[in-house]
Design a protein around this motif. Structure first.
Motif, short mmCIF file in Angstrom:
data_model
loop_
_atom_site.label_atom_id
_atom_site.label_comp_id
_atom_site.label_asym_id
_atom_site.label_seq_id
_atom_site.Cartn_x
_atom_site.Cartn_y
_atom_site.Cartn_z
N LEU A 141 -8.92 -1.97 -5.20
CA LEU A 141 -8.17 -2.38 -4.02
C LEU A 141 -8.94 -3.40 -3.19
O LEU A 141 -8.38 -4.39 -2.71
CB LEU A 141 -7.84 -1.17 -3.14
N THR B 290 -5.89 6.35 -6.18
CA THR B 290 -5.93 4.89 -6.34
C THR B 290 -7.36 4.40 -6.15
O THR B 290 -8.03 4.78 -5.18
CB THR B 290 -5.01 4.21 -5.33
N ARG C 186 0.82 -1.21 0.00
CA ARG C 186 0.00 0.00 0.00
C ARG C 186 0.86 1.26 0.00
O ARG C 186 0.34 2.36 -0.22
CB ARG C 186 -0.97 -0.02 1.17
N GLN D 16 0.27 3.28 -2.94
CA GLN D 16 -1.05 3.84 -3.18
C GLN D 16 -1.06 5.34 -2.90
O GLN D 16 -0.18 5.86 -2.22
CB GLN D 16 -2.10 3.13 -2.33
N ASN E 121 -0.84 3.70 -9.18
CA ASN E 121 0.10 3.76 -8.06
C ASN E 121 0.94 5.04 -8.15
O ASN E 121 0.83 5.80 -9.11
CB ASN E 121 1.01 2.54 -8.07
#
Length: 373
Positions: free
Chosen positions: A79, A74, A67, A70, A98
């Motif tokens: 996710l 995102t 993460r 992220q 990303n």
């Protein structure tokens, strides 16, 4: 590779863990391995291509969850699907926005697969990744180009539609004015006919006024049509036939006629250029039958039919009157010559025959490729 499986049986003879790790490290495809047995499923290995893609060093990635890549844009739905697949030990593919270490966004195309031991237990998750930024940039450019093209096409279509509406309005206005002028000419000829002594000259004036009236009716019908390029022949013919029946009814200049007029028409959309010639044909043939086939108020029937036959229009006018040979000869008659001249103009054929009783006239006219609907 720290923590990666080391069972020799996992590799062929001579292919050691070190060779395996070196091959993955040298791969241009970004790769990363996480360990779901540790808290928060952290990264335990990444190759050089992955470091180059993200801008992070190994010491900044190892022990941390993915993460870290992220950011604010995102997609949370993707996710959640990724987390669900990992939780269920399933493979998963996606493209996710990303962020590199310097905050630069990039589109990460990834495939995530579980790595299991001989007993089927999940040891790691392995992910191969690819920078899909150029693809998304191209897609965005194509969307923008398509949007611009659609707007341009929409504007051009609107311009063409407006031009077509203007052209249609102009053509309708022309038909309207022609109809009015023909009505004036017909009225003048009828007025002159009434002031002309009975005889050949008066009959000729009356007949020409009727023919001009038929042309006026044709232009009136074209003026009423929504499509300036075509007209509906069934409605057109019914209107002409109604005018003919009224013109030969009680109190008409032609004298009363007891015969009735029937029609049997297929729906046919014909080119507007055919309206005037067909109006003359119908007026001349059906009107001639009403005037001459039923002397002394004899009852009878005049039938007008039209249908499509291949790429041609078949038009038939038949009556059950006295027939072609029974009527008095008319050396000065103009009607039959006019009909045959109009049929030639339409590049058609015509056949006159005795119907026993009565007369039948069959006309076949070729139609343009787009002349039927």
């Amino acid at each position: 590779m720290t923590g990666f499986p080391t069972e020799a049986t996992a590799f062929p003879p001579g292919f050691t863990v070190e060779v395996f790790a070196a091959a993955f490290e040298a791969s241009p495809t970004p790769m990363v391995v996480t360990d779901p047995r540790r808290d928060d499923n952290p990264i335990v290995w990444a190759n050089g291509a992955f470091l180059g893609l993200t801008g992070y060093g190994r010491d900044e990635l190892y022990g941390h969850n993915c993460r870290r890549l992220q950011g604010p844009a995102t997609d949370r739905t993707t996710l959640n699907r990724l987390r669900e697949a990992i939780g269920q030990g399933r493979a998963f593919e996606c493209e996710l926005l990303n962020y590199r270490k310097d905050g630069t966004p990039f589109w990460n195309g990834m495939t995530v697969n579980p790595v299991r031991d001989a007993a089927g237990e999940i040891l790691y998750f392995f992910s191969a990744q690819a920078d899909m930024t150029d693809k998304h940039r191209l897609e965005a450019a194509m969307r923008d180009a398509n949007g611009a093209l659609e707007r341009e096409v929409g504007e051009r279509t609107a311009d063409l539609r407006f031009a077509l509406e203007q052209k249609t309005a102009l053509l309708h206005e022309v038909d309207h004015r022609v109809k009015n002028n023909l009505q004036v000419i017909s009225s003048l000829m009828l007025l002159k006919a009434r002031r002309t002594p009975q005889g050949e000259a008066r009959d000729a004036l009356q007949a020409m006024a009727d023919r001009i009236g038929a042309l006026s009716t044709a232009h009136r019908m074209l003026y009423q049509e929504g499509d300036a390029a075509r007209f509906e022949f069934r409605e057109f013919a019914d209107d002409l036939i109604a005018d003919l029946a009224a013109a030969h009814g009680p109190g008409s200049a032609h004298g009363p006629c007891a015969a009735r007029v029937e029609s049997e028409m297929e729906p046919l959309a014909l080119p507007a250029a055919m309206a005037a010639p067909l109006a003359l044909l119908l007026h001349e043939l059906a009107g001639n039958a009403l005037r001459h086939a039923f002397p002394r108020e004899r009852a009878g029937r005049v039938r007008v039919s039209a249908r499509r036959s291949g790429e041609s229009l078949e038009l038939a006018i038949e009556d059950d009157g006295i027939g072609l040979t029974a009527g008095p000869p008319n050396p000065t008659g103009f009607g039959r010559m006019l009909v045959e001249m109009v049929v030639r103009q339409l590049r058609g054929t015509i056949a006159w025959s005795e119907a026993e009783p009565g007369t039948r006239v069959a006309i076949r006219v070729p139609l343009p490729a787009d002349g039927l609907r």
